[in-house]
Structures are given as C-alpha cells and as structure tokens.
Design a protein around this motif. Structure first.
Motif, PDB file in Angstrom:
ATOM      1  N   ALA A   1      36.823  35.792  39.811  1.00  0.00           N
ATOM      2  CA  ALA A   1      37.519  35.638  41.106  1.00  0.00           C
ATOM      3  C   ALA A   1      39.018  35.440  40.888  1.00  0.00           C
ATOM      4  O   ALA A   1      39.832  35.968  41.646  1.00  0.00           O
ATOM      5  CB  ALA A   1      36.933  34.452  41.869  1.00  0.00           C
ATOM      6  N   ALA A   2      39.374  34.677  39.841  1.00  0.00           N
ATOM      7  CA  ALA A   2      40.793  34.391  39.571  1.00  0.00           C
ATOM      8  C   ALA A   2      41.560  35.668  39.220  1.00  0.00           C
ATOM      9  O   ALA A   2      42.754  35.776  39.511  1.00  0.00           O
ATOM     10  CB  ALA A   2      40.919  33.373  38.451  1.00  0.00           C
ATOM     11  N   LEU A   3      40.870  36.636  38.636  1.00  0.00           N
ATOM     12  CA  LEU A   3      41.536  37.888  38.267  1.00  0.00           C
ATOM     13  C   LEU A   3      42.062  38.630  39.497  1.00  0.00           C
ATOM     14  O   LEU A   3      43.005  39.414  39.400  1.00  0.00           O
ATOM     15  CB  LEU A   3      40.589  38.789  37.458  1.00  0.00           C
ATOM     16  CG  LEU A   3      40.340  38.345  36.014  1.00  0.00           C
ATOM     17  CD1 LEU A   3      39.305  39.240  35.348  1.00  0.00           C
ATOM     18  CD2 LEU A   3      41.636  38.335  35.202  1.00  0.00           C
ATOM     19  N   ASP A   4      41.422  38.339  40.661  1.00  0.00           N
ATOM     20  CA  ASP A   4      41.886  38.972  41.910  1.00  0.00           C
ATOM     21  C   ASP A   4      43.336  38.615  42.217  1.00  0.00           C
ATOM     22  O   ASP A   4      44.041  39.357  42.893  1.00  0.00           O
ATOM     23  CB  ASP A   4      41.001  38.537  43.089  1.00  0.00           C
ATOM     24  CG  ASP A   4      39.635  39.191  43.030  1.00  0.00           C
ATOM     25  OD1 ASP A   4      39.525  40.257  42.400  1.00  0.00           O
ATOM     26  OD2 ASP A   4      38.686  38.630  43.596  1.00  0.00           O
ATOM     27  N   LEU A   5      43.754  37.441  41.733  1.00  0.00           N
ATOM     28  CA  LEU A   5      45.137  37.013  41.973  1.00  0.00           C
ATOM     29  C   LEU A   5      46.121  37.965  41.301  1.00  0.00           C
ATOM     30  O   LEU A   5      47.210  38.202  41.817  1.00  0.00           O
ATOM     31  CB  LEU A   5      45.323  35.582  41.447  1.00  0.00           C
ATOM     32  CG  LEU A   5      46.727  34.989  41.525  1.00  0.00           C
ATOM     33  CD1 LEU A   5      47.189  34.884  42.974  1.00  0.00           C
ATOM     34  CD2 LEU A   5      46.763  33.612  40.894  1.00  0.00           C
TER      35      LEU A   5
ATOM     36  N   SER B   1      34.235  32.196  38.130  1.00  0.00           N
ATOM     37  CA  SER B   1      35.566  31.705  38.525  1.00  0.00           C
ATOM     38  C   SER B   1      36.661  32.589  37.946  1.00  0.00           C
ATOM     39  O   SER B   1      37.628  32.922  38.642  1.00  0.00           O
ATOM     40  CB  SER B   1      35.776  30.268  38.049  1.00  0.00           C
ATOM     41  OG  SER B   1      34.934  29.429  38.736  1.00  0.00           O
TER      42      SER B   1
ATOM     43  N   VAL C   1      52.171  29.362  40.629  1.00  0.00           N
ATOM     44  CA  VAL C   1      50.795  29.213  40.136  1.00  0.00           C
ATOM     45  C   VAL C   1      50.757  28.184  39.010  1.00  0.00           C
ATOM     46  O   VAL C   1      49.879  27.305  38.972  1.00  0.00           O
ATOM     47  CB  VAL C   1      50.241  30.582  39.661  1.00  0.00           C
ATOM     48  CG1 VAL C   1      48.905  30.416  38.946  1.00  0.00           C
ATOM     49  CG2 VAL C   1      50.089  31.527  40.847  1.00  0.00           C
TER      50      VAL C   1
ATOM     51  N   GLY D   1      42.121  33.867  47.389  1.00  0.00           N
ATOM     52  CA  GLY D   1      40.823  33.415  46.889  1.00  0.00           C
ATOM     53  C   GLY D   1      40.845  33.274  45.377  1.00  0.00           C
ATOM     54  O   GLY D   1      40.280  32.330  44.808  1.00  0.00           O
ATOM     55  N   GLY D   2      41.510  34.211  44.716  1.00  0.00           N
ATOM     56  CA  GLY D   2      41.661  34.162  43.254  1.00  0.00           C
ATOM     57  C   GLY D   2      42.460  32.957  42.823  1.00  0.00           C
ATOM     58  O   GLY D   2      42.133  32.299  41.819  1.00  0.00           O
ATOM     59  N   PHE D   3      43.488  32.626  43.605  1.00  0.00           N
ATOM     60  CA  PHE D   3      44.315  31.456  43.306  1.00  0.00           C
ATOM     61  C   PHE D   3      43.485  30.168  43.395  1.00  0.00           C
ATOM     62  O   PHE D   3      43.574  29.286  42.534  1.00  0.00           O
ATOM     63  CB  PHE D   3      45.498  31.418  44.280  1.00  0.00           C
ATOM     64  CG  PHE D   3      46.337  30.179  44.210  1.00  0.00           C
ATOM     65  CD1 PHE D   3      47.020  29.844  43.048  1.00  0.00           C
ATOM     66  CD2 PHE D   3      46.454  29.334  45.306  1.00  0.00           C
ATOM     67  CE1 PHE D   3      47.809  28.698  42.985  1.00  0.00           C
ATOM     68  CE2 PHE D   3      47.235  28.191  45.247  1.00  0.00           C
ATOM     69  CZ  PHE D   3      47.909  27.873  44.082  1.00  0.00           C
TER      70      PHE D   3
ATOM     71  N   MET E   1      43.673  37.775  47.042  1.00  0.00           N
ATOM     72  CA  MET E   1      44.482  37.148  45.983  1.00  0.00           C
ATOM     73  C   MET E   1      44.510  35.628  46.159  1.00  0.00           C
ATOM     74  O   MET E   1      44.456  34.886  45.181  1.00  0.00           O
ATOM     75  CB  MET E   1      45.913  37.703  46.017  1.00  0.00           C
ATOM     76  CG  MET E   1      45.998  39.163  45.583  1.00  0.00           C
ATOM     77  SD  MET E   1      47.630  39.862  45.867  1.00  0.00           S
ATOM     78  CE  MET E   1      48.534  39.240  44.470  1.00  0.00           C
TER      79      MET E   1
ATOM     80  N   MET F   1      39.119  21.445  36.474  1.00  0.00           N
ATOM     81  CA  MET F   1      38.059  21.108  35.526  1.00  0.00           C
ATOM     82  C   MET F   1      38.609  20.939  34.102  1.00  0.00           C
ATOM     83  O   MET F   1      38.287  19.975  33.411  1.00  0.00           O
ATOM     84  CB  MET F   1      37.009  22.221  35.545  1.00  0.00           C
ATOM     85  CG  MET F   1      35.726  21.834  34.894  1.00  0.00           C
ATOM     86  SD  MET F   1      34.745  23.288  34.629  1.00  0.00           S
ATOM     87  CE  MET F   1      35.773  24.197  33.524  1.00  0.00           C
TER      88      MET F   1
ATOM     89  N   VAL G   1      39.492  26.030  37.944  1.00  0.00           N
ATOM     90  CA  VAL G   1      39.460  26.031  36.473  1.00  0.00           C
ATOM     91  C   VAL G   1      40.467  24.987  35.951  1.00  0.00           C
ATOM     92  O   VAL G   1      40.149  24.207  35.038  1.00  0.00           O
ATOM     93  CB  VAL G   1      39.786  27.434  35.908  1.00  0.00           C
ATOM     94  CG1 VAL G   1      39.834  27.404  34.389  1.00  0.00           C
ATOM     95  CG2 VAL G   1      38.750  28.449  36.373  1.00  0.00           C
TER      96      VAL G   1
ATOM     97  N   ALA H   1      40.281  29.899  42.979  1.00  0.00           N
ATOM     98  CA  ALA H   1      39.368  29.875  41.825  1.00  0.00           C
ATOM     99  C   ALA H   1      40.104  29.401  40.568  1.00  0.00           C
ATOM    100  O   ALA H   1      39.560  28.632  39.762  1.00  0.00           O
ATOM    101  CB  ALA H   1      38.783  31.266  41.607  1.00  0.00           C
ATOM    102  N   LEU H   2      41.347  29.854  40.432  1.00  0.00           N
ATOM    103  CA  LEU H   2      42.145  29.453  39.267  1.00  0.00           C
ATOM    104  C   LEU H   2      42.413  27.949  39.289  1.00  0.00           C
ATOM    105  O   LEU H   2      42.382  27.283  38.240  1.00  0.00           O
ATOM    106  CB  LEU H   2      43.477  30.228  39.294  1.00  0.00           C
ATOM    107  CG  LEU H   2      44.207  30.396  37.970  1.00  0.00           C
ATOM    108  CD1 LEU H   2      43.362  31.125  36.949  1.00  0.00           C
ATOM    109  CD2 LEU H   2      45.513  31.157  38.189  1.00  0.00           C
TER     110      LEU H   2
END
Lengths: 42, 487
Positions: free
Chosen positions: A35-39, A32, B357, B301-303, B299, B312, B309, B305-306
């Motif tokens: 993947a989040a680093l892609d942001l 996760s 974000v 997709g990254g958001f 990007m 959770m 987190v 994923a964030l």
C-alpha cells in the motif's frame, strides 16, 4: 540460578514459536509496504 | 476450578533452562490480536450503512473501547501483577473473543438496540480484554530481560502497532469472501475474528512463563550490574507510586507525547493532500502530487500505510536504543526532537514531499516509541514489584491524549476558512479543502505540548527512599504472600 545451555529441542520450540507469530507479521508488513508503494507510484 | 489450575501463577514458573526467547512470541500473540482495535476503520462504512448511523455513533465503538482499555488497565493492574501473566492473558482472550461474539449478535440484531449491544460487546467487554491484554506480558518481559528491558517491551508493544497491519487486509479479504449485505459481512467477520484471536491468544497463554525466583540471564549478574543514575534497585508499590511526583511527571510526559502523535495520525490522509496544493487561475486549489484526484487519494492511502510502518518500527528501534542511552535521554529526543520536527513541518513541510513524509514518519515513530519505552522507564524508577499495576495506572494518560489530541487538531482545522478544490467523486464539481497554512496553528500548539513534556521529563529525579518497600519483596507474588502472612 541462571540460564543453562538451550537444548536442540528448545531451539526447535523457539523457531516454531517465532514462526507462528512471524507469518501473520510478514503478511501485515507485505500488505503495508504494498500500500505504501502507492505513495511513490500513484 | 481444578481444570483451570494450569492458569495459576505457581504453574507458570519456568523450569531450569527455559529459554527467555519463548516469551516475546507469547507477548506478540496477545498484542497482535488486540492491535486489531486500530483497524476498526475497515468496517466502519459497513456499520454506518447497516445501522443507518453517522460517523460519531459508529466511532463511539472505538472510543468506548480505548477508554475502557485505560480504566481496566488502571483498575485491574494490581490483580494482574498478583495472579501472573497466564491467567491475565486467558482472561483477556476470553473478554476479547466474547466481545466480538456479543458485538456480532448486536450487528445481527440491528437497529438502535443492536448498536448498543455492539457498544457493550466490542466497547466494554472487548475493551476490558484490550486493557488486560495490553499490560499482561509487560512485567513478565521486564523480569526475563533485566539486561534489556527496552528491547523486550519494544518487541511486545510493537505488536500492538502491528496488529492493525494484519487485521486491516485480513478483514477486507474476509468481508469480500462472505459477501451479502453490510450487516452479514460484519457479523461473519466478527465471529471469525473471535475464533482466530481466541486461538492465537491461547498460543500465548500456553507459552508464557514467569522466571523462577532469583533467576537471571547467564551473562548478566545483578550483583555486578552498575545501575544507571535513574535506575533503582529498590521497589515501590503501585499505591505509593501514584503518590510520587515522578509518576505524575511521567504521566504528563506520556500524555504530551501521545497527544502530539495523535495530532498527525488523526488527519494523516487529508494532511498530505492539503499540504501539496496550489491555486489555479480559476481559483481552484489543485493537488501538486498528481493531476488525478483519485490517484491523489490512493497516494494518501499509501502515506497512511507508511506511517503505520513508522509507528511500529519506532516502538522497537527507539525502545531498544533506550537500553543504551537511558530512558530520560531517549524521551528528551522524543519530545525535544519531536518539537523540532513539528516546527520544521509547520514552516517548511510543504516545500518537499520527501521532507514532509520523512518528518511525519519520524514524529510517528517517536509517538509509538513513547508507549514502548515507558514500561522500562517505570521499572527504572519504581523497580519490578507491581510495575504492571503502575503501568496500568499510567495508561490513563493515553485515554486523556486520545480525547485531547483530536480535540486540538480538529478544533484548529474547523476554525479555518476552507478554499475550493476538485471533487474526486464528481470531476466537474468542487469541495471545501484546506491548505498547508491552515495546519500551522495546530502544529505550533503541538510544539508547545511537546515542550511541556520535555520540561516534565527534565524534572524527573530518582524516587525518594521513603516510598521504597521495606520488606524482602522481589515481585508482586512475593508481595501478596507477605500481605497474607501479616493478615
């Protein structure tokens, strides 16, 4: 009735139990965060 | 059956000195497994291709599973409290794994009949596993952690959020290893997940114990514990609980909190892209995040994923905080603070990516925390007797929000007039896109939804004594025995 001192055998049991659930959890967090680093990196 | 007698509640009573820190891993083993339900999008494309079906037909698999989750938790909650966590976890493991096996059969069969078999397998049988698995460890954890129920339930329900984080990359990896056509990939994936989850859930089955009657932590004496204002030392049955205004107020609180959170989660990926666009001289609305539309999609997709987190982490952190500040106060933060966050998002969310974000992460952390804190809130109001059954009944609020949240946000977005933006798949083409202002109405509605929840939370008072159990009942098993004795 109350908790007694946790013996060393039980401590091992606790470490093993948390490891069993901790490994998949770490795998999920790692993916996760990756993947989040892609942001931020695009 | 004697071979299965180890599942009986009587055989799960902990020996003296059994550490309560062995119970959260048992709960996590269950919740990590059933949390896979939130990772269905990983193979949605393969299922659509294999069955030649649309988004709605394939999306129905997940919807059926969530509705059955709520129904089975509500219907079997009393049974769960009576038979104890081990038998319930075992039943949940059997349903969850066999649901995957039946669904794999449906995928292998293919066609319309095959899709119906997937509905039956994953949706109905798996959905029962979800409902039983979700509530199975909750009342046990509350009994093991009378001093820190928020921490305990936060840990377990955090697992449900974490399950998707594990299942998503694992499923992608497994499907690429199996290869072949889409149907073969999903069939093999389902069979593999059935085996993995059954073994992992059985680890929880063998590990879980209920505390012996009268047990309490060595440093915490219930006689010396001064309950907070809303905490009762009495017990209310599930049947009586649903007759109290407190249950229904809390039902609305959970429903409102969940509806608002789903409003963000449902559209997180497109939302960050739409919030940061500006109109070019040619009338095309381009992203301000990056010039390349493919990079923008990555990007987004990254958001997402964030947010997983944040969802959770919120379950664990905020629920743990509730042990110190009280359940009513923490829900005032989730609902009141959440409403303020939505308001800022609607008015200033598009001014800064960092602000956007941050706001979304906090909102989603409140969403997750609402699930994790509610069992402790129920315990405060209704005691530990049948708290699992009451929790099960309350989860129908989740099912309702699961319908209401997407309905509100998608309804508002569908009513907006789109503008033209660059097509990521065709550099010279354009597609319909939305902008930040199109989300404003939906976000303001969520402010109103949260305000309703906030007022309901304010109205929650201690449960009237007329609903309290009169006998010497400490948990559901005792309750069952006293009923047997009277019959």
């Amino acid at each position: 009735m109350s908790d007694q001192q946790t013996g060393s055998d039980q401590r091992l049991e606790i470490v093993l139990a948390w490891t069993v659930v901790g490994i998949p959890f770490a795998y999920g967090i790692y993916n996760s965060v990756k993947a989040a680093l892609d942001l931020f990196t695009g | 059956m004697p071979a299965l007698s180890f599942l009986d509640r009587a055989h799960t009573v902990a020996r003296p000195g059994y550490s309560r820190w062995l119970i959260p891993p048992a709960a996590l083993a269950i919740h990590f497994s059933i949390g896979q339900a939130y990772a269905t999008s990983v193979y949605k494309g393969q299922l659509q291709e294999h069955f030649d079906a649309g988004h709605t037909s394939v999306g129905l698999i997940f919807s059926i599973a969530i509705v059955v989750l709520g129904l089975s938790a509500a219907l079997f909650g009393t049974w769960v409290d009576r038979v104890g966590p081990r038998k319930t976890m075992f039943t949940a493991a059997c349903c969850w794994a066999s649901g995957f096996v039946v669904a794999a059969g449906g995928v292998a069969l293919g066609g319309t009949l095959g899709l119906w078999v997937v509905y039956l397998g994953y949706g109905v049988i798996g959905g029962i596993g979800l409902g039983l698995g979700y509530i199975s460890p909750v009342s046990t954890l509350i009994k093991w952690f009378p001093d820190r129920p928020g921490l305990a339930t936060g840990m377990a329900i955090m697992g449900f959020g974490g399950g998707a984080m594990i299942a998503s990359p694992l499923s992608k990896k497994l499907m690429s290893v199996y290869g072949g056509d889409a149907g073969h990939q999903v069939t093999m994936l389902f069979l593999t997940l059935a085996a993995i989850y059954f073994c992992f859930m059985m680890f929880g089955v063998f590990l879980v114990r209920v505390p012996a009657p009268g047990w309490h932590p060595v440093h915490w004496d219930p006689a010396e514990h001064k309950p907070k204002k809303l905490q009762t030392t009495a017990h209310v049955s599930a049947g009586n609980a649903i007759r109290t205004p407190q249950f229904w107020l809390l039902w609305v609180v959970l429903m409102c909190n969940t509806t608002a959170g789903i409003g963000i989660l449902e559209n997180a990926g497109p939302m960050i892209q739409d919030f940061f666009r500006e109109e070019g001289a040619d009338g095309i609305w381009r992203s301000t995040l990056d010039a390349d539309p493919v990079t923008v999609a990555t990007m987004a997709g990254g958001f997402v994923a964030l947010l997983s987190v944040g969802n959770m982490a919120g379950r664990f952190l905020w629920s743990t905080c509730s042990d110190f500040v009280g359940r009513k106060n923490i829900y005032m933060l989730y609902l009141g603070g959440g409403a303020v966050m939505f308001l800022i998002l609607a008015t200033a969310g598009s001014t800064s990516v960092a602000l956007f974000v941050l706001l979304c992460m906090v909102i989603v952390s409140f969403y997750g925390a609402g699930f994790a804190t509610v069992p402790s809130y129920l315990r405060d109001l209704f005691g530990t007797f049948q708290v699992g059954a009451i929790h099960g009944r309350l989860l129908t609020a989740w099912s309702t929000a699961g319908i209401l949240g997407p309905l509100i946000i998608n309804g508002v977005l569908d009513s907006q007039t789109p503008v033209q933006g660059p097509d990521p798949e065709n550099p010279s083409g354009t597609v319909d896109v939305l902008t930040a202002s199109d989300y404003a109405l939906g976000l303001y509605i969520m402010v109103g939804v949260l305000a309703i929840g906030f007022v309901c939370n304010l109205l929650i008072k201690p449960v009237s004594e007329r609903f309290h159990e009169t006998g010497n009942v400490t948990d559901a098993a005792d309750g069952a025995r006293s009923v047997d004795a009277h019959s």
